[in-house]
Write an enzyme that holds these catalytic residues in place. Structure first.
Site, PDB file in Angstrom:
ATOM      1  N   ASP A   1       0.884  -0.692  -0.199  1.00 25.90           N
ATOM      2  CA  ASP A   1      -0.201  -0.016   0.010  1.00 25.90           C
ATOM      3  C   ASP A   1       1.091   0.874   0.275  1.00 25.90           C
ATOM      4  OD1 ASP A   1      -2.254   1.095  -0.366  1.00 25.90           O
ATOM      5  OD2 ASP A   1      -3.033   1.333   1.962  1.00 25.90           O
TER       6      ASP A   1
ATOM      7  N   HIS B   1       2.407   3.385  -9.161  1.00 27.65           N
ATOM      8  CA  HIS B   1       2.694   1.833  -9.126  1.00 27.65           C
ATOM      9  C   HIS B   1       3.758   0.931  -9.777  1.00 27.65           C
ATOM     10  CE1 HIS B   1      -1.706   2.171  -7.503  1.00 27.65           C
ATOM     11  NE2 HIS B   1      -1.834   2.412  -8.918  1.00 27.65           N
TER      12      HIS B   1
ATOM     13  N   LEU C   1      11.931 -19.996  -2.759  1.00 25.88           N
ATOM     14  CA  LEU C   1      11.040 -19.163  -2.499  1.00 25.88           C
ATOM     15  C   LEU C   1       9.751 -19.442  -3.139  1.00 25.88           C
ATOM     16  CD1 LEU C   1       9.882 -17.015  -0.335  1.00 25.88           C
ATOM     17  CD2 LEU C   1      10.383 -15.069  -2.273  1.00 25.88           C
TER      18      LEU C   1
END
Length: 235
Positions: A15, A32, A126
């Site tokens: 955020d 963004h 991962l």
């Protein structure tokens, strides 16, 4: 000295991209772009720390309500990211999985997701989950419908339904629930994110905006996690 605990699974709400850009007198879309670039570095930092699973909230079911120009930019970024992620996952031995209602995404994006998931499935580094067109309530409703269909076909009795069965129908099937949830930018809410899976998760909120959230900030979150006295069942 007590051994430092590393959370097995960390979930992050990314955020603050728009506010980060506004502070620099730039359009929200610029934020963004920078936020997208930060994802790979945090994936690397998480894996280097010993975190096994990382799940990020990239685009929610509610994000469609944003201005069309912003949504279009985010979709373009996600398309580009999914393409780059194919190479990144190979380079970093990363297994990638997309959670959310993929049927609501553009067809081209669905194809890229399928290719990415297939080609990275055997990677052993991962485990990276990206939430796209994701909403926690929507996920639960979709899971309940699957169980209801089994009841309708008489494959299952209503009183046989358990928490484990419902978990097995969620997008996160086979993934351990998060140990730590991080939200950047100072907001103190879950925004419909992994609401089933976060039942016993530790929450960490920081005022740092996502594009500025780096390896040191991740370390701070893990230090906070280590300082918590985790107890279950209200004991």
């Amino acid at each position: 000295m007590e051994e430092r605990k590393i959370p097995q699974h960390v979930a992050i709400i990314l955020d603050g991209n728009g506010r980060w850009a506004k502070k620099r007198m730039m359009p929200r879309t610029y934020g963004h772009v920078q936020g997208s670039k930060n994802v790979e570095s945090i994936c690397k930092a998480a894996y280097d720390m010993g975190i096994s699973y990382l799940t990020v909230y990239a685009f929610s079911t509610e994000n469609w309500k944003r201005p069309k120009s912003e949504v279009d930019t985010i979709m373009q970024l996600l398309n580009s990211y999914l393409k780059d992620c194919l190479e990144t996952s190979k380079k970093n031995n990363m297994q990638v999985r997309v959670i959310g209602d993929k049927t609501g995404l553009p067809e081209e994006m669905q194809k890229k997701i399928a290719e990415l998931e297939e080609k990275s499935a055997g990677n052993t580094g991962l485990h990276f989950q990206v939430a796209l067109n994701y909403g926690g309530r929507d996920e639960i409703v979709r899971a309940v419908k699957k169980l209801a269909e089994k009841v309708k076909k008489e494959e299952l009795q209503p009183d046989e339904i358990t928490e484990e069965m419902l978990s097995g129908e969620l997008d996160t099937k086979g993934i351990p629930d998060p140990d730590l949830m991080i939200r950047t930018s100072g907001e103190l809410r879950l925004s419909n994110y992994l609401i089933w899976q976060l039942a016993y998760t530790e929450f960490y909120f920081t005022d740092v905006l996502w594009p500025d959230f780096d390896a040191k900030e991740l370390e701070k979150a893990v230090d906070y996690y280590n300082g918590r006295d985790r107890r279950f069942g209200g004991i």
